[in-house]
Design a protein around this motif. Structure first.
Motif, PDB file in Angstrom:
ATOM      1  N   ILE A  31     -29.897   0.393  44.633  1.00  0.00           N
ATOM      2  CA  ILE A  31     -30.370   1.459  43.240  1.00  0.00           C
ATOM      3  C   ILE A  31     -31.638   1.089  43.484  1.00  0.00           C
ATOM      4  O   ILE A  31     -32.783   2.365  42.789  1.00  0.00           O
ATOM      5  CB  ILE A  31     -29.565   1.250  42.089  1.00  0.00           C
ATOM      6  N   ARG A  32     -32.118   0.232  42.669  1.00  0.00           N
ATOM      7  CA  ARG A  32     -33.447   0.279  42.369  1.00  0.00           C
ATOM      8  C   ARG A  32     -34.494   0.374  43.987  1.00  0.00           C
ATOM      9  O   ARG A  32     -35.828   1.277  42.638  1.00  0.00           O
ATOM     10  CB  ARG A  32     -33.892  -1.976  42.205  1.00  0.00           C
ATOM     11  N   ALA A  33     -34.124   0.169  44.424  1.00  0.00           N
ATOM     12  CA  ALA A  33     -35.493   0.882  45.802  1.00  0.00           C
ATOM     13  C   ALA A  33     -35.104   2.424  45.162  1.00  0.00           C
ATOM     14  O   ALA A  33     -36.517   2.802  45.779  1.00  0.00           O
ATOM     15  CB  ALA A  33     -34.822   0.482  47.155  1.00  0.00           C
ATOM     16  N   VAL A  92     -41.345   8.477  41.980  1.00  0.00           N
ATOM     17  CA  VAL A  92     -43.002   9.035  42.813  1.00  0.00           C
ATOM     18  C   VAL A  92     -42.617  10.274  43.279  1.00  0.00           C
ATOM     19  O   VAL A  92     -43.029  10.711  44.329  1.00  0.00           O
ATOM     20  CB  VAL A  92     -43.198   8.054  43.373  1.00  0.00           C
ATOM     21  N   GLY A  93     -40.945  10.757  43.265  1.00  0.00           N
ATOM     22  CA  GLY A  93     -41.107  12.199  43.755  1.00  0.00           C
ATOM     23  C   GLY A  93     -40.377  12.043  45.281  1.00  0.00           C
ATOM     24  O   GLY A  93     -40.219  12.660  45.785  1.00  0.00           O
TER      25      GLY A  93
END
Length: 436
Positions: free
Chosen positions: A174-176, A183-184
């Motif tokens: 989830i963090r990744a 950043v889209g």
């Protein structure tokens, strides 16, 4: 590093696993107050149950009481002491007025017909032996129940560990994904899918935590401890599941050593002794008596001689057709009942061994398939999908699905292992051994 290998390293460090449980809150005190104990190995649990279980103590106390019966049954009836005033004049109550007035002191002893006492003692002895075998059967069943509860807890703790590790992995994902989303480079639905899967894991962990607490209470009951006594399990790396004896060997072991069958055999022997005893009731019991009668001097001072008496009496079985014969029929029917009960018990033991042996082999094969084939393939799939996902070549749904498959395979592997150990516990009890 493969997750299954991490779990195996953790098995070598039981205290590390306990620390994980503490972090999850399994040892925290509830408002009602929960007692804490050290980690509990399987051998320690069995020892505590055998020492403290009140049900086993109750059965043992009954066996000790039964052991005192044979000597009682084989003893003669208590003799009877009598003191009588004979021929006392009713008008004066003067002991010197009538020359036949006397004080008689007598002693009598009933002696059953030869062989009756021996048969009574024999029957009571067989019943005492049966009670002893009942204690051994209760001991086997208690050991079996402790093993069943302990291995169920083992499976639940492995499951909770896997769920915790999966949650950690999903939080990293989830963090990744959130970083890539900012950043889209990722979609919002990827973040939402991962968070939903994390919530499902939390729900599953709550269910298994409740199951864990329930099993802890059940094991505590067997160990005669308060249900709120929480503990972790102490264990080394789980052993490989052994090859099992053939069904015929287990049947032979049960026939020779199963306390339940030995108890039934002693009951048959006791019933046979009671049949022989009922036949002895056709013969009378004898009562021997003796007495000494004291007489006072005559009114003129003349001495009067004392009297001595001896006697024997016996009961007459004149109603043998309605009494003794029916008693023999009754005891023969009781003997047949015990004999059929033994035969029925043996067939049930054989059926239990056959069914449990099948359960063990199925669980053993299932565990081997999961551990050596399915789990490694699932780990490789997750590793490949995660690497491709990080470079945008794999979908989040595929990664989550693969992660769930790996989690389920690992949980099923430990479940199959625990089920095999539980089947071993039932087989040991069925064969009349604490361990196979």
């Amino acid at each position: 590093m493969l997750r299954l290998r991490k779990m195996h390293r953790l098995h070598r460090r039981p205290f590390a696993f306990i620390l994980i449980l503490i972090g999850l809150g399994y040892f925290s005190s509830s408002p009602g107050g929960q007692e804490k104990t050290a980690s509990l190995s399987l051998d320690a649990a069995i020892s505590q149950a055998l020492a403290n279980n009140p049900s086993l103590a109750e059965i043992n106390a009954r066996a000790e009481a039964m052991a005192t019966v044979p000597s009682q049954a084989g003893s003669l009836p208590d003799p009877t002491l009598s003191v009588e005033m004979l021929n006392l004049p009713a008008d004066s109550f003067d002991v010197r007025e009538d020359f036949m007035t006397m004080v008689d002191v007598g002693l009598s002893q009933t002696v059953p017909f030869p062989g009756k006492l021996a048969l009574k003692e024999q029957a009571a002895g067989f019943e005492a032996e049966a009670a002893t075998q009942t204690v051994e059967e209760a001991r086997l069943r208690l050991v079996r129940d402790v093993k069943l509860r302990w291995w169920q807890l083992f499976y639940l703790e492995r499951t909770l560990q896997i769920l915790t590790e999966t949650e950690t992995t999903l939080r990293d994902v989830i963090r990744a994904v959130q970083a890539r989303y900012r950043v889209g480079e990722a979609l919002q639905q990827d973040v939402l899918q991962a968070q939903l899967e994390l919530s499902k894991l939390g729900e599953e962990r709550l269910i298994h935590t409740a199951m864990h607490h329930r099993e802890v209470a059940r094991l505590n009951a067997l160990l005669d401890r308060p249900p709120t006594t929480f503990f972790g399990l102490a264990y080394d790396q789980p052993d490989e599941l052994p090859e099992m004896l053939a069904e015929e060997q287990l049947d032979e072991a049960a026939e020779q050593g199963r306390p339940l069958l030995n108890q039934k055999r002693r009951s048959v022997d006791a019933a046979q002794s009671r049949v022989e005893l009922a036949k002895k009731d056709y013969y009378p019991d004898l009562t021997f008596s003796a007495g000494y009668a004291f007489r006072d001097r005559a009114p003129n001072g003349e001495n009067r001689s004392d009297f001595v008496r001896f006697g024997v009496s016996l009961n007459l079985p004149v109603y043998a057709g309605r009494k003794q014969a029916k008693a023999v029929d009754q005891q023969q029917s009781e003997w047949l009942r015990e004999k059929y009960a033994l035969q029925d018990a043996f067939r049930k033991v054989q059926a239990d061994i056959a069914a449990t042996l099948s359960d063990y082999r199925r669980a053993k094969d299932h565990h081997a398939l999961l551990r050596h084939e399915i789990v490694p393939l699932a780990e490789q799939t997750v590793a490949s999908l995660r690497a491709n996902f990080e470079v945008g070549k794999a979908a989040m749904a595929d990664l989550l699905r693969a992660t769930a498959n790996l989690r389920n395979a690992e949980i099923q592997a430990w479940q199959a292992y625990a089920q095999a150990q539980q089947a071993l516990a039932r087989l040991s009890a069925a064969a009349g051994k604490e361990a196979l």
